[in-house]
Design a protein around this motif. Structure first.
Motif, PDB file in Angstrom:
ATOM      1  N   ALA A 100       0.957   4.476  -1.509  1.00 44.58           N
ATOM      2  CA  ALA A 100       0.228   3.296  -1.976  1.00 44.58           C
ATOM      3  C   ALA A 100      -0.817   2.852  -0.790  1.00 44.58           C
ATOM      4  CB  ALA A 100       0.689   2.078  -2.824  1.00 44.58           C
ATOM      5  N   TYR A 131      -3.455   5.233   0.068  1.00 47.48           N
ATOM      6  CA  TYR A 131      -4.600   5.112  -0.990  1.00 47.48           C
ATOM      7  C   TYR A 131      -5.353   3.932  -0.488  1.00 47.48           C
ATOM      8  CZ  TYR A 131      -3.068   8.650  -4.333  1.00 47.48           C
ATOM      9  OH  TYR A 131      -2.706   9.712  -5.044  1.00 47.48           O
ATOM     10  N   SER A 132      -4.593   2.678  -0.158  1.00 47.64           N
ATOM     11  CA  SER A 132      -5.448   1.580   0.096  1.00 47.64           C
ATOM     12  C   SER A 132      -6.265   1.708   1.362  1.00 47.64           C
ATOM     13  CB  SER A 132      -4.571   0.462   0.351  1.00 47.64           C
ATOM     14  OG  SER A 132      -4.969  -0.839   0.614  1.00 47.64           O
ATOM     15  N   LYS A 152      -8.893   3.475  -1.794  1.00 43.16           N
ATOM     16  CA  LYS A 152      -8.671   3.858  -3.392  1.00 43.16           C
ATOM     17  C   LYS A 152      -7.965   2.787  -3.935  1.00 43.16           C
ATOM     18  CE  LYS A 152      -9.424   8.855  -2.600  1.00 43.16           C
ATOM     19  NZ  LYS A 152      -8.870  10.229  -2.769  1.00 43.16           N
ATOM     20  N   LYS A 195      -7.753   1.404  -6.681  1.00 43.68           N
ATOM     21  CA  LYS A 195      -7.333   1.599  -8.316  1.00 43.68           C
ATOM     22  C   LYS A 195      -5.995   2.476  -7.998  1.00 43.68           C
ATOM     23  CE  LYS A 195      -8.852   2.943 -12.645  1.00 43.68           C
ATOM     24  NZ  LYS A 195      -9.648   3.533 -13.528  1.00 43.68           N
ATOM     25  N   GLU A 196      -6.129   3.423  -7.487  1.00 45.67           N
ATOM     26  CA  GLU A 196      -4.884   4.359  -7.133  1.00 45.67           C
ATOM     27  C   GLU A 196      -3.783   3.596  -6.688  1.00 45.67           C
ATOM     28  OE1 GLU A 196      -8.074   5.147  -6.485  1.00 45.67           O
ATOM     29  OE2 GLU A 196      -8.623   7.211  -7.088  1.00 45.67           O
ATOM     30  N   GLN A 235      -2.220   1.475  -9.056  1.00 44.73           N
ATOM     31  CA  GLN A 235      -1.256   2.155 -10.377  1.00 44.73           C
ATOM     32  C   GLN A 235       0.099   2.391  -9.758  1.00 44.73           C
ATOM     33  OE1 GLN A 235      -3.976   5.376 -10.857  1.00 44.73           O
ATOM     34  NE2 GLN A 235      -4.917   4.273 -12.458  1.00 44.73           N
ATOM     35  N   ILE A 236       0.291   2.304  -8.483  1.00 43.71           N
ATOM     36  CA  ILE A 236       1.637   2.725  -7.777  1.00 43.71           C
ATOM     37  C   ILE A 236       2.370   1.481  -7.743  1.00 43.71           C
ATOM     38  CG2 ILE A 236       2.732   3.302  -5.913  1.00 43.71           C
ATOM     39  CD1 ILE A 236       0.678   5.656  -5.309  1.00 43.71           C
ATOM     40  N   SER A 277      -3.826  -5.734  -2.681  1.00 43.74           N
ATOM     41  CA  SER A 277      -4.674  -4.453  -3.698  1.00 43.74           C
ATOM     42  C   SER A 277      -5.476  -5.407  -4.822  1.00 43.74           C
ATOM     43  CB  SER A 277      -3.782  -3.578  -4.210  1.00 43.74           C
ATOM     44  OG  SER A 277      -3.048  -2.792  -3.198  1.00 43.74           O
TER      45      SER A 277
END
Length: 248
Positions: free
Chosen positions: A22, A25-26, A30, A32-33, A36-37, A66
């Motif tokens: 996560a 992704y951050s 990203k 949103k991804e 989702q985690i 996030s």
């Protein structure tokens, strides 16, 4: 095979690896991804480790960040307000993680227009940060900057002189610690110029902004977003002092 298959969905090592993913992704933007985690991760962390475990608190903090990155400030606040209280109780008022969570909460209050509540956190936070981390610690300097920005930017607060008393020494400290040409030093010069402008001291602002634009072009490049903003600020200041041909 991944941790989920080998260790199971709820194993502490699996939770840690999910958090690491996560975070990647951050950092890549990203959000949103990452979310989702992080949403199920917080739930699982509370279940496996407990509400008051330090890893659970960190995951709650990451989830709030996030939400904020996606502009969902009220959802971030619903996590951060109780999180600050938990952090105080578990880690103590002066723990670095507690200080960081207070800063995040103040930032979120500012985002939703609750400026006085943000100030009530930021003012003592700067003093505590100086005592715990030291006057020249990067986190202390950042918190001084946040307080100064908050004081100057919003007309309903309008504490310009107080802002200036922070901005002026902050620029000098940044010069000494980071160097004249560090991007953070350039940003602090920019904020100081804005403070002067808000007080109607346009010539003082210009004395900063003219060389700042040239440094920004040399260090960051002509088309860097920060350089573009500084060129626009300089043009606006020329118009304020009647130098219309330069402002064009």
């Amino acid at each position: 095979m991944g941790s989920r298959h080998i260790l199971g969905e709820l194993h502490p090592d699996t939770l840690t690896r999910m958090q690491n993913l996560a975070n990647v992704y951050s950092h890549l933007g990203k959000y949103k991804e990452a979310l989702q985690i992080e949403e199920p991760l917080v739930k699982n962390s509370k279940q496996i480790l407990g509400e008051q475990h330090s890893d659970t608190l960190t995951r709650m903090q990451n989830l709030a960040i996030s939400y904020s990155d996606m502009g969902r400030y009220n959802e971030a606040l619903r996590i951060e307000e109780p999180l600050v209280e938990k952090s105080r109780q578990i880690l103590g008022e002066q723990h670095p993680d507690t200080l960081t969570r207070k800063q995040n909460l103040a930032d979120r209050y500012s985002k939703v227009g609750r400026y006085n509540e943000a100030l009530q956190i930021d003012e003592p936070l700067v003093d505590i940060s100086k005592q715990i981390l030291g006057e020249q610690h990067p986190d202390t300097l950042t918190r001084m900057q946040n307080l100064a920005n908050l004081a100057v930017r919003y007309s309903n607060v309008g504490r310009y002189e107080e802002s200036l008393q922070i901005h002026e020494p902050l620029v000098e400290m940044s010069r000494q610690i980071l160097g004249e040409h560090h991007p953070v030093t350039l940003t602090r010069f920019q904020y100081l110029a804005i403070s002067y402008s808000e007080m109607g001291r346009y010539e003082a602002a210009l004395q900063i902004e003219e060389p700042l634009v040239e440094k920004s072009k040399a260090i960051l490049g002509e088309h860097h977003p920060d350089t573009v903003i500084r060129i626009q600020n300089l043009a606006d200041r020329y118009l304020k002092v009647g130098k219309y041909h330069k402002g064009l």
